[in-house]
Write a protein that holds these residues in place. Structure first.
Motif, PDB file in Angstrom:
ATOM      1  N   ARG A   9      10.049  16.089  17.368  1.00  0.00           N
ATOM      2  CA  ARG A   9       9.926  17.500  16.985  1.00  0.00           C
ATOM      3  C   ARG A   9      10.477  18.195  18.070  1.00  0.00           C
ATOM      4  O   ARG A   9      11.621  19.207  17.769  1.00  0.00           O
ATOM      5  CB  ARG A   9       8.610  17.823  16.577  1.00  0.00           C
ATOM      6  N   LEU A  10      10.294  18.312  19.234  1.00  0.00           N
ATOM      7  CA  LEU A  10      10.672  19.004  20.274  1.00  0.00           C
ATOM      8  C   LEU A  10      12.137  18.879  20.706  1.00  0.00           C
ATOM      9  O   LEU A  10      12.835  19.596  20.821  1.00  0.00           O
ATOM     10  CB  LEU A  10       9.749  18.845  21.674  1.00  0.00           C
ATOM     11  N   LEU A  11      12.301  17.756  20.883  1.00  0.00           N
ATOM     12  CA  LEU A  11      13.721  17.191  20.952  1.00  0.00           C
ATOM     13  C   LEU A  11      14.813  17.851  19.835  1.00  0.00           C
ATOM     14  O   LEU A  11      15.746  18.189  20.172  1.00  0.00           O
ATOM     15  CB  LEU A  11      13.903  15.491  20.865  1.00  0.00           C
ATOM     16  N   GLN A  12      14.438  17.896  18.464  1.00  0.00           N
ATOM     17  CA  GLN A  12      15.062  18.227  17.437  1.00  0.00           C
ATOM     18  C   GLN A  12      15.491  19.789  17.645  1.00  0.00           C
ATOM     19  O   GLN A  12      16.514  20.331  17.181  1.00  0.00           O
ATOM     20  CB  GLN A  12      14.545  17.869  16.185  1.00  0.00           C
ATOM     21  N   ALA A  13      14.301  20.307  18.036  1.00  0.00           N
ATOM     22  CA  ALA A  13      14.458  22.013  18.247  1.00  0.00           C
ATOM     23  C   ALA A  13      14.931  22.504  19.245  1.00  0.00           C
ATOM     24  O   ALA A  13      15.248  23.634  19.620  1.00  0.00           O
ATOM     25  CB  ALA A  13      13.069  22.398  17.618  1.00  0.00           C
ATOM     26  N   ALA A  14      14.959  21.748  20.475  1.00  0.00           N
ATOM     27  CA  ALA A  14      15.437  22.286  21.783  1.00  0.00           C
ATOM     28  C   ALA A  14      16.904  22.511  21.878  1.00  0.00           C
ATOM     29  O   ALA A  14      17.771  21.804  21.206  1.00  0.00           O
ATOM     30  CB  ALA A  14      15.172  20.990  22.965  1.00  0.00           C
ATOM     31  N   ASN A  15      17.227  23.448  22.778  1.00  0.00           N
ATOM     32  CA  ASN A  15      18.669  23.689  22.983  1.00  0.00           C
ATOM     33  C   ASN A  15      19.296  22.572  24.066  1.00  0.00           C
ATOM     34  O   ASN A  15      18.270  21.624  24.376  1.00  0.00           O
ATOM     35  CB  ASN A  15      18.788  24.898  23.657  1.00  0.00           C
ATOM     36  N   VAL A  16      20.335  22.595  24.353  1.00  0.00           N
ATOM     37  CA  VAL A  16      21.051  21.333  25.275  1.00  0.00           C
ATOM     38  C   VAL A  16      20.546  21.253  26.468  1.00  0.00           C
ATOM     39  O   VAL A  16      19.808  20.006  26.877  1.00  0.00           O
ATOM     40  CB  VAL A  16      22.595  21.671  25.443  1.00  0.00           C
TER      41      VAL A  16
END
Length: 167
Positions: A9-16
């Motif tokens: 979930r964090l990876l999907q929402a994180a910026n580059v």
């Protein structure tokens, strides 16, 4: 400290940049300062025909100076290549300070993610940890930390970016 579902979930929402930092935290046990100090010369990226296939990092532990080397997952290499492309565009518009030119991650204000704030134009102020701040914001946005009610005192965060190295 984090479940696989929470990390995804964090990876999907994180910026580059934050996505690459999270992957380095999970993949290599990086903490906040490790991510901030990482330089391109500390990374060996392996690509085939422009596609990521793997790599290694060679960054000594910032706390102890102990040498460490870890293989990079394909996803981590992909994320680092995205950061490299983004940084090239940023650097084209405005060159970073010379001491940060080889850093993998710098803020939009062209500063290290973990640095001392200047006091009266000199170094030696309080520590500023933008990795912690951005990760806390991401955790709130993903619903992984309870929102504080108006008038309620601040509580210390129970999980932060550093917890990724223990996951």
């Amino acid at each position: 400290d984090f479940s696989a579902a929470e990390v995804h979930r964090l990876l999907q929402a994180a910026n580059v940049p934050m996505r690459a930092m999270i992957l380095l935290g999970i993949n290599c046990g990086f903490g906040n300062t490790d991510a901030s100090r990482l330089e391109w010369s500390d990374i060996e990226l392996t690509t085939k025909r422009g596609k990521a296939v793997g790599g290694w990092h060679n960054l000594p532990r910032s706390k102890t100076g102990v040498y460490r080397r870890a293989p990079l997952w394909k996803e981590t290499v992909d994320a680092l290549l995205q950061v490299k492309a983004m940084r090239a565009e940023m650097d084209r518009r405005q060159a970073p300070p010379p001491e940060l030119a080889n850093r993998v991650f710098i803020t939009l204000k062209r500063m290290a993610y973990v640095h001392l704030s200047p006091v009266d134009g000199t170094r030696g102020g309080r520590s500023v940890d933008s990795v912690r701040l951005e990760f806390a914001r991401l955790m709130r946005d993903c619903g992984l930390t309870p929102r504080r009610k108006k008038g309620e005192p601040r509580r210390p965060a129970c999980r932060g970016f550093y917890a990724l190295r223990h996951t």
